[in-house]
Motif scaffolding. Structure first.
Motif, PDB file in Angstrom:
ATOM      1  N   UNK A 180       0.819  -1.260  -0.015  1.00 33.82           N
ATOM      2  CA  UNK A 180       0.067   0.026   0.041  1.00 33.82           C
ATOM      3  C   UNK A 180       0.842   1.415   0.084  1.00 33.82           C
ATOM      4  N   UNK A 181       2.088   1.298  -0.724  1.00 33.43           N
ATOM      5  CA  UNK A 181       2.877   2.223  -0.895  1.00 33.43           C
ATOM      6  C   UNK A 181       2.729   2.933  -2.202  1.00 33.43           C
ATOM      7  N   UNK A 182       3.187   4.321  -2.101  1.00 34.42           N
ATOM      8  CA  UNK A 182       2.907   4.978  -3.247  1.00 34.42           C
ATOM      9  C   UNK A 182       4.400   4.850  -3.838  1.00 34.42           C
ATOM     10  N   UNK A 183       4.563   4.873  -5.133  1.00 37.32           N
ATOM     11  CA  UNK A 183       6.073   4.944  -5.907  1.00 37.32           C
ATOM     12  C   UNK A 183       6.287   6.241  -6.518  1.00 37.32           C
ATOM     13  N   UNK A 184       7.272   6.914  -5.972  1.00 36.28           N
ATOM     14  CA  UNK A 184       7.703   7.905  -6.594  1.00 36.28           C
ATOM     15  C   UNK A 184       8.238   7.836  -7.981  1.00 36.28           C
ATOM     16  N   UNK A 185       7.968   9.032  -8.857  1.00 37.70           N
ATOM     17  CA  UNK A 185       8.563   9.094 -10.212  1.00 37.70           C
ATOM     18  C   UNK A 185       9.881   9.056 -10.530  1.00 37.70           C
ATOM     19  N   UNK A 186      10.567   9.860  -9.472  1.00 39.19           N
ATOM     20  CA  UNK A 186      12.093   9.966  -9.539  1.00 39.19           C
ATOM     21  C   UNK A 186      12.495   9.911  -8.021  1.00 39.19           C
ATOM     22  N   UNK A 187      13.861   9.540  -7.889  1.00 36.55           N
ATOM     23  CA  UNK A 187      14.356   9.628  -6.560  1.00 36.55           C
ATOM     24  C   UNK A 187      14.398  10.749  -5.834  1.00 36.55           C
ATOM     25  N   UNK A 188      14.445  11.923  -6.327  1.00 36.32           N
ATOM     26  CA  UNK A 188      14.322  13.290  -5.535  1.00 36.32           C
ATOM     27  C   UNK A 188      13.061  13.268  -4.616  1.00 36.32           C
ATOM     28  N   UNK A 189      12.082  12.860  -5.193  1.00 40.86           N
ATOM     29  CA  UNK A 189      10.975  12.884  -4.190  1.00 40.86           C
ATOM     30  C   UNK A 189      10.926  12.106  -3.114  1.00 40.86           C
ATOM     31  N   UNK A 190      11.694  10.961  -2.666  1.00 42.61           N
ATOM     32  CA  UNK A 190      12.080  10.319  -1.727  1.00 42.61           C
ATOM     33  C   UNK A 190      13.373  10.464  -0.776  1.00 42.61           C
ATOM     34  N   UNK A 191      14.463  10.875  -1.561  1.00 39.28           N
ATOM     35  CA  UNK A 191      15.555  10.676  -1.154  1.00 39.28           C
ATOM     36  C   UNK A 191      15.803  12.112  -0.306  1.00 39.28           C
ATOM     37  N   UNK A 192      16.187  12.038   1.113  1.00 34.43           N
ATOM     38  CA  UNK A 192      16.190  13.361   1.950  1.00 34.43           C
ATOM     39  C   UNK A 192      17.244  14.162   2.008  1.00 34.43           C
ATOM     40  N   UNK A 193      18.476  13.482   1.562  1.00 35.30           N
ATOM     41  CA  UNK A 193      19.990  14.234   1.608  1.00 35.30           C
ATOM     42  C   UNK A 193      20.861  13.524   0.490  1.00 35.30           C
ATOM     43  N   UNK A 194      21.599  14.371   0.027  1.00 42.03           N
ATOM     44  CA  UNK A 194      22.669  13.771  -0.930  1.00 42.03           C
ATOM     45  C   UNK A 194      23.990  14.641  -0.483  1.00 42.03           C
ATOM     46  N   UNK A 195      24.394  14.841   0.845  1.00 38.18           N
ATOM     47  CA  UNK A 195      25.614  15.217   1.033  1.00 38.18           C
ATOM     48  C   UNK A 195      26.632  14.594   0.827  1.00 38.18           C
ATOM     49  N   UNK A 196      27.734  15.517   0.538  1.00 36.74           N
ATOM     50  CA  UNK A 196      29.132  14.869   0.081  1.00 36.74           C
ATOM     51  C   UNK A 196      29.812  14.697   1.397  1.00 36.74           C
ATOM     52  N   UNK A 197      30.753  13.536   1.221  1.00 38.63           N
ATOM     53  CA  UNK A 197      31.886  13.485   2.306  1.00 38.63           C
ATOM     54  C   UNK A 197      32.982  14.562   2.148  1.00 38.63           C
ATOM     55  N   UNK A 198      32.767  15.170   1.224  1.00 42.97           N
ATOM     56  CA  UNK A 198      33.902  16.336   0.820  1.00 42.97           C
ATOM     57  C   UNK A 198      33.581  17.419   1.553  1.00 42.97           C
TER      58      UNK A 198
END
Length: 216
Positions: A180-198
């Protein structure tokens, strides 16, 4: 013992495999999604057809305690029991894992290889969102620059026919119909961070924790 049981048994009792993740893995295993590499290592994908599994880079593995210790640079069980690395996200050597934060909350975190992806962050807030993310159908989940594009857009622009796995339609039907979960069209709709290790500084809780335990 099933592959799913082996995976679950490898998670520490302090940071156990979430029940929903185990349910989803049991379903995938029943569909025939477990594969064995030539070196004998077993893994699981969201694709029941072997020819599609061979194309897919994202894969679920049994957590190995030594792998966690290598990432944390620590031999302290109190540290290493908080992180179980189980999801390969890229052919460059990037992974994702289950992390227990200071408040006892579990989330899915990303550990970029450093030689390719440098993403070091909380990837999704919970297991539900991880399953939604996997159902979208990306070949790799380690490249944040792809998160605004759909798998179809990536496939059409960057790959020859047959070189990118197709959408995982049975898994999508399971995530939507059974869970019963919705599937996003793209990852940006569900990923909450893309921080860099640098990055010099970050508000990302996992970034702060791993840098702290490593003494970076």
């Amino acid at each position: 013992m099933t592959f799913t049981d082996e995976m679950a048994a490898a998670f520490p009792s302090r940071n156990p495999m979430p029940a929903l993740l185990r349910q989803a893995l049991q379903w995938l295993e029943a569909q025939g999604c477990v594969r064995t590499r030539r070196d004998g290592v077993r893994y699981m994908t969201v694709h029941p057809k072997p020819e599609h599994s061979d194309l897919a880079t994202t894969a679920l593995h049994i957590p190995v305690a030594a792998d966690t210790a290598a990432w944390t640079a620590s031999d302290d069980p109190a540290v290493n029991e908080r992180l179980s690395i189980f999801l390969r996200t890229g052919g460059d050597g990037s992974w994702a894992g289950l992390w227990l934060d200071d408040n006892g909350q579990q989330s899915i975190v990303h550990l970029g290889s450093g030689s390719g992806s440098v993403m070091l962050c909380v990837l999704t807030q919970n297991t539900e969102d991880l399953l939604r993310l996997l159902a979208i159908g990306y070949d790799e989940l380690c490249w944040p620059e792809q998160f605004e594009r759909t798998p179809d857009e990536i496939r059409e622009a960057d790959y020859d026919d047959g070189d990118y796995p197709p959408p995982p339609l049975p898994f999508q039907a399971y995530v939507e119909g059974t869970l019963g979960l919705s599937i996003p069209v793209r990852a940006s709709e569900v990923v909450i961070s893309t921080e860099s290790m640098d990055a010099d500084e970050s508000d990302d809780l996992f970034w702060k924790w791993l840098k702290g335990v490593r003494g970076d």
